[in-house]
Motif scaffolding. Structure first.
Motif, mmCIF file in Angstrom:
data_model
loop_
_atom_site.group_PDB
_atom_site.id
_atom_site.type_symbol
_atom_site.label_atom_id
_atom_site.label_comp_id
_atom_site.label_asym_id
_atom_site.label_seq_id
_atom_site.Cartn_x
_atom_site.Cartn_y
_atom_site.Cartn_z
ATOM 1 N N ILE A 248 0.859 -1.174 0.000
ATOM 2 C CA ILE A 248 0.000 0.000 0.000
ATOM 3 C C ILE A 248 0.900 1.229 0.000
ATOM 4 C CG2 ILE A 248 -1.682 1.308 1.350
ATOM 5 C CD1 ILE A 248 -2.727 -1.379 2.392
ATOM 6 N N ASN A 249 0.579 2.200 -0.826
ATOM 7 C CA ASN A 249 1.353 3.425 -0.909
ATOM 8 C C ASN A 249 1.134 4.232 0.371
ATOM 9 O OD1 ASN A 249 2.431 5.946 -1.493
ATOM 10 N ND2 ASN A 249 1.823 5.859 -3.636
ATOM 11 N N ARG A 250 2.163 4.409 1.166
ATOM 12 C CA ARG A 250 2.058 5.085 2.470
ATOM 13 C C ARG A 250 2.343 6.578 2.399
ATOM 14 N NH1 ARG A 250 -0.832 1.530 5.387
ATOM 15 N NH2 ARG A 250 0.133 -0.499 5.404
ATOM 16 N N SER A 251 2.570 7.106 1.207
ATOM 17 C CA SER A 251 2.846 8.526 1.067
ATOM 18 C C SER A 251 1.666 9.351 1.588
ATOM 19 C CB SER A 251 3.095 8.872 -0.405
ATOM 20 O OG SER A 251 3.191 10.268 -0.561
ATOM 21 N N GLU A 252 1.953 10.537 2.123
ATOM 22 C CA GLU A 252 0.888 11.426 2.572
ATOM 23 C C GLU A 252 0.264 12.171 1.400
ATOM 24 O OE1 GLU A 252 2.123 13.938 5.766
ATOM 25 O OE2 GLU A 252 2.832 12.258 6.955
ATOM 26 N N ARG A 253 0.898 12.086 0.226
ATOM 27 C CA ARG A 253 0.392 12.772 -0.961
ATOM 28 C C ARG A 253 -0.272 11.769 -1.899
ATOM 29 N NH1 ARG A 253 4.449 15.855 -4.182
ATOM 30 N NH2 ARG A 253 5.356 13.807 -4.403
ATOM 31 N N VAL A 254 -1.297 12.200 -2.598
ATOM 32 C CA VAL A 254 -1.862 11.432 -3.698
ATOM 33 C C VAL A 254 -1.312 12.070 -4.962
ATOM 34 C CG1 VAL A 254 -3.959 10.814 -4.947
ATOM 35 C CG2 VAL A 254 -3.957 10.831 -2.452
ATOM 36 N N GLY A 255 -0.738 11.276 -5.814
ATOM 37 C CA GLY A 255 -0.193 11.817 -7.047
ATOM 38 C C GLY A 255 1.308 11.697 -7.154
ATOM 39 N N GLU A 256 1.903 10.707 -6.470
ATOM 40 C CA GLU A 256 3.332 10.457 -6.638
ATOM 41 C C GLU A 256 3.622 10.119 -8.096
ATOM 42 O OE1 GLU A 256 5.771 10.639 -4.258
ATOM 43 O OE2 GLU A 256 4.251 11.322 -2.856
ATOM 44 N N VAL B 35 -5.471 7.095 -13.080
ATOM 45 C CA VAL B 35 -5.159 6.470 -11.792
ATOM 46 C C VAL B 35 -3.957 7.205 -11.194
ATOM 47 C CG1 VAL B 35 -6.108 4.222 -12.379
ATOM 48 C CG2 VAL B 35 -3.730 4.670 -12.889
ATOM 49 N N PHE B 36 -3.976 7.324 -9.870
ATOM 50 C CA PHE B 36 -2.950 8.076 -9.149
ATOM 51 C C PHE B 36 -2.376 7.209 -8.024
ATOM 52 C CE2 PHE B 36 -6.039 10.939 -10.893
ATOM 53 C CZ PHE B 36 -5.284 11.984 -11.439
ATOM 54 N N TRP B 37 -1.051 7.135 -7.938
ATOM 55 C CA TRP B 37 -0.386 6.394 -6.869
ATOM 56 C C TRP B 37 -0.041 7.316 -5.735
ATOM 57 C CZ3 TRP B 37 0.035 5.007 -11.906
ATOM 58 C CH2 TRP B 37 -0.090 3.672 -12.217
#
Length: 92
Positions: free
Chosen positions: A9-17, A90-92
């Motif tokens: 799961i992408n744990r970044s605080e941003r959507v759109g890496e 789609v956005f990671w």
């Protein structure tokens, strides 16, 4: 005891890496060439779209196939999709 997700799961605080536009068909979102090997975090339906497969990180698809209107945003950890209509972003 919680089980580990079968896909990262992408744990970044941003959507759109990273992002991609996808045309109708079946897509494993954790295996997109040149993209993060994680579930996507957001799906934007650019045009009316009908998902027959919309799986969360654990492979569970808990929706019924219904046409979603253009502009629909799905915020969830999604690993597999199959759809007609579209395209979708789609956005990671």
């Amino acid at each position: 005891m919680a089980l580990a997700a079968p896909y990262q799961i992408n744990r970044s605080e941003r959507v759109g890496e990273d992002f991609a536009a996808l045309t109708a068909g079946a897509h494993n979102l954790t295996e997109q060439s040149g993209k993060p090997a994680t579930c996507v975090r957001r799906i934007l339906c650019i045009a009316a779209t009908t998902f027959s497969v919309l799986q969360n990180h654990a492979g569970v698809s808990g929706h019924s196939a219904a046409e979603l209107p253009a502009g629909t945003v799905i915020d969830a950890d999604v690993r597999n999709i199959t759809f007609t209509g579209g395209p979708v972003m789609v956005f990671w």
